[in-house]
Design a protein around this motif. Sequence first.
Motif: not given
Length: 458
Positions: A65-91
Amino acid sequence: MSTLALLFLIAGLGLIGWLTARVRAVAFRRGTTRRFSSLPAHHAGFVALVMVLPALLFLSVWSAVTPGMVTEAVIRTEGAATLPPPGFERSAVLGQARALAQGGSTLGASPLALRLAPAYAREQARFDLIATILVFIITLSCGAYAYLRIKPDFGARSRIERMIMAALLTASLIAVLTTVGIIGSLLFESARFFSIVPASDFLFGTHWAPQVIDPADPGASLGAVPLFWGTFFIGAVIAMLVAIPFGLMSAIYLTQYAAAPVRRWMKPVIEILAGIPTVVYGFFAALTVAPAVRNLAVALGYPFASSESALAAGLVMGGMIIPFVSSMADDSIAAVPSAMRDGSLAMGATTSETISRVLLPAALPGVVGGVLLAMSRAIGETMIVVMAASGAATISLNPLESATTVTKQIVDLLTGEAEFDSPKTLAAFALGLTLFGVTLLLNIVALTVVKRYREAYE
């Protein structure tokens, strides 16, 4: 700490628990003649198991379960505000950032992944610290509980036996549940397919063309009889015509004629064939056997022989399953009571007559069981037919023509970008269910035959 470091930590704490528990148990035995129900090693083993097993269970769940939790924590950071929408490019970006945080190369990484890599490393370190603390707490608390249970009248030996039995039962349940999961997924997806395509069209249709499905009548292009025929022709006819004679004759030679030194090195050499990766057989079939078969056919006056013929795939597949037939026949012939062989020779029969009239009839159930197991292995083979057989679904008795199999078509249907709701893709699950049923039936028949043989001679 990384997962590997945590494993070493758990092992070290378990060793400390084992040593301290053994010292405590030995101290109980000093100065008394009382008979104890468990040895010091039993008490030590009980404490070590109680410390290690819960920690390992927690670590396995945490690692999942840790990889998903780490990813969710990263997405909540300020640097992830410019991430593309959920999909292949974001992954893809998140995967690059994770690889960079784990020490991967920056070559070809996107600027956004480079910005997110420090956040990934920081969050991963935070979760690793949490895991380390929890492992310490779980291990030490379980160790303290087990250590306090050590008393002269404590049945540590029976507790260890129960834990071992529980572990074995869990392993058995995992295997059973895995099989149930496979069957359930096949049944569910196959039911979706048969809700679109009638089962009669699929099982008895003779036209297979999944690339040109008519939406009004999809069953007209999904008749699987050519696939069933190709699978049977390559795996159960051509391959077995190669495997049965060579496997049986090699078993007879090794058990009846070969000297002991020859048998010692020749039997392992034959069984090496079973350990060669099937992709290597596929290369051999595509690059060596298939051109040789086509050249031979042209030389014999058949200029239209296919370079992806059923004969090429069947020959290589037969060579691959020779060890299955040879090993079962070898064990079956060797298990025939020596009194039957000696009695036949004493009556004046030659060695060949004893083999053909006494040993083989007596060992026939075991030989047949080995042949059926080898046949189920050949029918389910994938890499050889993917690399050497054709994709053309035909019904022909000519081994020099193209043929395809169920496994080849499953690979073709599930590769690419086809949607999983289309009849074309769902047909792969129906083919898998059919293949599963056939191989399961062959295995049941083979094991039944072998069981009757063993009951007769053991």
